[in-house]
Design a protein around this motif. Structure first.
Motif, PDB file in Angstrom:
ATOM      1  N   VAL A   1       0.868  -1.149  -0.010  1.00  0.00           N
ATOM      2  CA  VAL A   1       0.026  -0.003  -0.139  1.00  0.00           C
ATOM      3  C   VAL A   1       0.882   1.348   0.056  1.00  0.00           C
ATOM      4  O   VAL A   1       0.577   1.994  -0.797  1.00  0.00           O
ATOM      5  CB  VAL A   1      -0.901  -0.149   1.168  1.00  0.00           C
ATOM      6  CG1 VAL A   1      -1.671   1.382   1.408  1.00  0.00           C
ATOM      7  CG2 VAL A   1      -2.037  -1.031   0.932  1.00  0.00           C
TER       8      VAL A   1
ATOM      9  N   THR B   1       2.441   1.491  -3.290  1.00  0.00           N
ATOM     10  CA  THR B   1       1.490   1.402  -4.390  1.00  0.00           C
ATOM     11  C   THR B   1       2.127   0.313  -5.450  1.00  0.00           C
ATOM     12  O   THR B   1       2.018   0.323  -6.527  1.00  0.00           O
ATOM     13  CB  THR B   1       1.389   2.674  -5.425  1.00  0.00           C
ATOM     14  OG1 THR B   1       1.721   3.813  -4.544  1.00  0.00           O
ATOM     15  CG2 THR B   1      -0.153   2.593  -5.794  1.00  0.00           C
TER      16      THR B   1
ATOM     17  N   PRO C   1       1.528  -3.411  -6.989  1.00  0.00           N
ATOM     18  CA  PRO C   1       0.401  -4.167  -7.393  1.00  0.00           C
ATOM     19  C   PRO C   1       0.508  -5.513  -7.172  1.00  0.00           C
ATOM     20  O   PRO C   1       0.420  -6.384  -7.968  1.00  0.00           O
ATOM     21  CB  PRO C   1       0.206  -3.775  -8.860  1.00  0.00           C
ATOM     22  CG  PRO C   1       1.527  -3.562  -9.280  1.00  0.00           C
ATOM     23  CD  PRO C   1       2.430  -3.089  -8.397  1.00  0.00           C
TER      24      PRO C   1
ATOM     25  N   GLN D   1      -2.726  -6.202  -1.785  1.00  0.00           N
ATOM     26  CA  GLN D   1      -3.532  -5.152  -2.028  1.00  0.00           C
ATOM     27  C   GLN D   1      -4.795  -5.783  -2.718  1.00  0.00           C
ATOM     28  O   GLN D   1      -6.041  -5.298  -2.538  1.00  0.00           O
ATOM     29  CB  GLN D   1      -2.895  -4.257  -2.873  1.00  0.00           C
ATOM     30  CG  GLN D   1      -3.654  -3.110  -3.625  1.00  0.00           C
ATOM     31  CD  GLN D   1      -3.804  -2.075  -2.380  1.00  0.00           C
ATOM     32  OE1 GLN D   1      -2.663  -1.436  -2.117  1.00  0.00           O
ATOM     33  NE2 GLN D   1      -5.001  -1.897  -1.777  1.00  0.00           N
ATOM     34  N   TYR D   2      -4.854  -6.555  -3.477  1.00  0.00           N
ATOM     35  CA  TYR D   2      -5.692  -7.292  -4.442  1.00  0.00           C
ATOM     36  C   TYR D   2      -6.799  -7.962  -3.408  1.00  0.00           C
ATOM     37  O   TYR D   2      -8.035  -7.788  -3.554  1.00  0.00           O
ATOM     38  CB  TYR D   2      -5.062  -8.113  -5.257  1.00  0.00           C
ATOM     39  CG  TYR D   2      -6.130  -8.907  -6.063  1.00  0.00           C
ATOM     40  CD1 TYR D   2      -6.495  -8.246  -7.289  1.00  0.00           C
ATOM     41  CD2 TYR D   2      -6.340 -10.277  -6.038  1.00  0.00           C
ATOM     42  CE1 TYR D   2      -7.253  -8.735  -8.251  1.00  0.00           C
ATOM     43  CE2 TYR D   2      -7.328 -10.970  -7.062  1.00  0.00           C
ATOM     44  CZ  TYR D   2      -7.662 -10.014  -8.244  1.00  0.00           C
ATOM     45  OH  TYR D   2      -8.469 -10.789  -9.348  1.00  0.00           O
TER      46      TYR D   2
ATOM     47  N   ASP E   1      -8.675  -5.354  -1.240  1.00  0.00           N
ATOM     48  CA  ASP E   1      -9.605  -4.578  -1.863  1.00  0.00           C
ATOM     49  C   ASP E   1     -11.132  -5.595  -2.245  1.00  0.00           C
ATOM     50  O   ASP E   1     -12.260  -5.158  -1.794  1.00  0.00           O
ATOM     51  CB  ASP E   1      -9.028  -4.269  -3.466  1.00  0.00           C
ATOM     52  CG  ASP E   1      -8.429  -3.046  -3.638  1.00  0.00           C
ATOM     53  OD1 ASP E   1      -8.364  -2.508  -2.649  1.00  0.00           O
ATOM     54  OD2 ASP E   1      -7.790  -2.953  -4.469  1.00  0.00           O
TER      55      ASP E   1
END
Lengths: 526, 318
Positions: B262, B265, B267, B271-272, B275
């Motif tokens: 996070v 940033t 990917p 993070q996935y 979400d």
């Protein structure tokens, strides 16, 4: 000396002189840095947009679960993505009026029940198919059909029938609505070939850019659409990076990895703006932070309890300590001067004596329970604590319960009788009131049911005389101000920032980042 | 060798049973969370009609047990299904994320594991003298600072002030390897600082433990240099605990780095997963959960097997 400065300005604007050099030169002839900064910005604007280059936007509000289907757009990133490849019939002009996009003109019957949009001819979708009125009709159908899941369903419900006549799109309404064109500026309503019924996530539209790469929640890349009918957009490539972490987004701007960011935290806005290559833009808008109480539920059904709470709110303190000055006072209605037909009302002030008086008069005993969470608005738990203090001074006990972020919107907001929340606002009064204050509204989060208010609202829709209409909205504001369950302490400014690698920023009505069109309207300076 | 095969087979079978249990747990866990995927997708702009339509379309009206077995059936035939929220194929979007996560973990491990072991050996060599104290002091302070803080500090000084490395670590396919490595320089540094101390201290402790043994004294008396003794005689005998700690940290590098993702940033999968948990997108949560569990179980299994094989006493149980 003047000629000399003009010469430097032109050189700098054309990118033939670096910013540092420009500052040095004009400094040498006695211009202060602050003035030089404004001069440079003016010069760059005056030199006009430059074509080409890459614009990078760092944007907050997007996740890896986002869809490319415009019907499911629910955050800023998804909204900006649809703006890139798609267009609506009409849009919001920077000043707040209407702008014609895929519709050339609009006219209505005198009763504001039948609306005719003339669809622009000679426009093609990015797959080569020419735009027809049928495409527009199919789009409206997809968003209003029985089985739709569109986020625009709420505003589409008043539509009885849509038909076409050549390039004319004719919309017939159940009840009159003078604001229909404003409703159709909604970003869910991107015109897609055959309304997107075949492939809603194809990202094929008439917009200024073509979607080249999409990684939801991470990065989107666009290239300029060479066949856009009005040659909109300046940069040849646009890159959108989803950076939800505030600190990371500011660092990305400062280190030059992105050229523009949204949602600069008010707490750090001054620090960010102090960097020489960064400009912070703040704009007052219709967005507001609220404390919402269900006026059909005890104790909020007691009007004196409501008034005690309203008088016990120190609005100035909220603006100063929660928004750090980036905002304006609220007056217990969702409407402020950003709305076209706004009428000023006497400001409700913090008055502990009046609050105490109403609290006593209400006969209510025991604390009032307020629920809050971090994501209901930035700084909500702090705001709740301040509210508790200002009420305590009036002898009104408030109990604050902190709820988890996760599930707040499904379990607390619009379910529990008193909680903190926010509204992004709407382009026109009718839409804001219809969304949350009409008796039958789905999102009536204050359970406000007032017959007179409803009558005025429906009446105003059909009223084409602006003076009368304005008076009707003023009356509605007064009713809500006195009887509503809405405690609105503040309207929050949109605080955003750009670096000097891009120019063309202008204040725009609508959503953040120039109504989500910043990547289209900005250009690369050097 | 037969014994090793039997061991692996046994562990694998146990691992698969464990994975099944994990999937049931994740499924029920996500169901218990308030709200559902239809509500999360439509958010504040939803209406009851739109909600009902979306629930019908996503098949949320079917009983939970039937949905679980549907999913399990798909999984067994190699089909992870599509995400409820955006209709994307889970296998392909998850594939990219997994690749990114492994890429970051791999380079973090490439830097941190040799460095930790080397520093551990140095600490033993100079036990209780200033290099030992310095190494311990530094690594213990970096492990004690929360990783997001280290991240922000590095971001500010190295990224913004010095401009040596990008502060946004987004990587994508069209980047060259060098560009990618440059992009992940800061997160790799943070992760290295976070996992270093644990592995270094364990290496130091395990080797010191062995250093008390009589055969080390013999080696010393043979006249071998300190480093040779440590490397040839002490290290192989303390491999088991070191491998255990290394594997634990590798697992952390894969499954526990969501905060670093996070901040920078990046990917990755963390993070996935987050979400999709917040959107209650069950199939994606299930798939991510299974992969994380599999990585964890797999790495622990490797640690077990290595420590058993490296220890003759465990290799020939009575």
């Amino acid at each position: 000396m003047k000629d000399q400065i003009e010469y430097y300005k032109m050189r700098a604007a054309l990118g033939k002189m670096s910013r540092r050099e420009f500052f040095g030169r004009v400094g040498a002839v006695g211009v202060t840095a602050a003035v030089a900064n404004t001069m440079l910005a003016d010069a760059v604007r005056a030199a006009g947009p430059q074509k080409g280059g890459t614009i990078k936007i760092g944007i907050s509000g997007g996740g890896s679960s986002d869809s490319l289907d415009p019907a499911l757009t629910s955050n800023s990133t998804a909204g900006m993505v649809t703006r890139m490849w798609g267009e609506t019939l009409v849009g919001l002009a920077p000043g707040g009026g209407l702008e014609f996009h895929l519709a050339e003109s609009v006219s209505s019957s005198p009763d504001a029940k039948t609306w005719t949009f003339k669809i622009r001819s000679g426009v093609s979708f990015s797959n080569g198919k020419p735009l027809t009125a049928e495409d527009a009709m199919a789009t409206l159908e997809r968003h209003s059909g029985e089985d739709t899941k569109s986020g625009a369903l709420g505003i589409m419900r008043g539509i009885k029938m849509v038909r076409t006549d050549g390039m004319d799109l004719i919309v017939e309404l159940e009840t009159a609505n003078a604001d229909l064109p404003f409703l159709l500026t909604d970003y869910h309503l991107m015109i897609q070939p055959n309304g997107g019924k075949d492939d809603p996530t194809a990202a094929i539209g008439t917009g200024p850019y073509l979607l080249k790469s999409a990684e939801p929640g991470v990065r989107f890349v666009f290239e300029k659409n060479p066949n856009n009918w009005r040659d909109e957009g300046h940069a040849s490539t646009v890159e959108m990076l989803v950076i939800n972490d505030d600190t990371a987004r500011m660092a990305a701007l400062q280190s030059g990895q992105v050229h523009a960011v949204n949602r600069v935290p008010p707490r750090t806005a001054d620090l960010v703006g102090r960097a020489p290559n960064i400009t912070v833009h703040s704009r007052s808008g219709p967005a507001h932070y609220v404390f919402v109480a269900h006026v059909d539920t005890d104790p909020f059904s007691n009007r004196d309890v409501m008034l005690a709470l309203k008088y016990g709110m120190n609005r100035q303190e909220m603006v100063d300590k929660i928004l750090f000055g980036y905002g304006s006072l609220g007056n217990d209605t969702p409407i402020n001067s950003s709305y076209p037909l706004f009428t000023e009302m006497p400001q409700r002030e913090y008055d502990p004596e009046k609050a105490a008086h109403h609290w006593k008069k209400s006969g209510h005993d025991g604390p009032v329970l307020l629920r809050t969470s971090d994501n209901s608005f930035p700084g909500a738990p702090d705001a709740a604590a301040l509210f508790q203090q200002s009420l305590a001074a009036a002898g009104v006990p408030l109990e604050v319960k902190r709820e988890p972020n996760d599930g707040y919107w499904s379990e607390v907001w619009n379910k529990q009788p008193f909680c903190t929340s926010y509204w992004g606002g709407r382009p026109v009064q009718d839409q804001m009131y219809s969304t949350a204050y009409l008796s039958t509204a789905d999102w009536n989060d204050t359970r406000f049911k007032n017959e007179q208010f409803d009558q005025l609202l429906v009446g105003a829709r059909a009223e084409l005389d602006q003076t009368k209409r304005k008076q009707m909205y003023a009356d509605m504001g007064t009713i809500l101000h006195n009887e509503g369950g809405l405690i609105c302490p503040m309207f929050n400014d949109l605080v955003e920032a750009t670096s000097d690698a891009v120019a063309g920023w202008e204040q725009s009505a609508g959503f953040e980042l120039m109504d989500l069109k910043a990547p289209i309207k900005l250009w690369v300076t050097a | 060798m037969n014994l090793a095969l039997k061991l692996v087979a046994q562990r694998l079978a146990l691992g698969i049973i464990l994975l099944l249990l994990v999937s049931v747990l994740i499924f029920t866990g996500t169901l218990i969370l308030p709200g559902d995927v239809a509500q999360s997708i439509l958010g504040q702009s939803a209406t009851p009609e739109a909600l009902a339509n979306l629930r019908e379309e996503l098949g949320l009206n079917e009983p939970a047990v039937a949905r679980y077995f549907d999913w399990l059936g798909g999984l067994l035939t190699g089909d992870l299904g599509t995400a409820l929220t955006n209709g994307q194929d889970i296998a392909s979007s998850l594939g990219t994320r997994l690749k990114n996560t492994l890429f970051l973990a791999f380079w973090a491990a490439m830097v941190s594991v040799p460095l930790a072991i080397f520093l551990g050996l140095v600490a033993v060599r100079f036990r209780d003298r200033w290099p030992d104290k310095l190494i311990s002091g530094l690594t213990l302070s970096t492990i004690s600072i929360p990783e997001f803080l280290i991240g922000y500090v590095l971001m500010y000084f190295v990224g913004v002030k010095l401009g040596w490395a990008p502060t946004v670590s987004t990587i994508y396919d069209s980047m060259t390897l060098v560009e990618k490595l440059n992009a992940i320089a800061l997160p790799v540094t943070v992760l290295t600082l976070v996992v270093l101390a644990h592995m270094m201290r364990m290496t130091r402790a395990a080797i010191l433990n062995v250093m008390q043994s009589p055969y080390i004294e013999t080696a010393e008396l043979k006249g071998l240099t300190m480093f040779i003794i440590i490397w040839r005689h002490a290290f192989p005998n303390s491999v088991a605990p070191i491998v255990n700690v290394v594997m634990l940290n590798l697992a952390y590098l894969v499954v526990g780095v969501v905060v670093v993702e996070v901040v920078f940033t990046y990917p990755g999968m963390g993070q996935y997963l987050v979400d999709h948990v917040s959107k209650r997108d069950l199939p994606v949560v299930q798939a991510c959960g299974l992969i994380f569990a599999a990585v964890y179980i797999g790495l622990n299994m490797i640690a077990d097997i290595v420590s058993i094989l490296s220890n003759p006493r465990l290799r020939h149980p009575k």
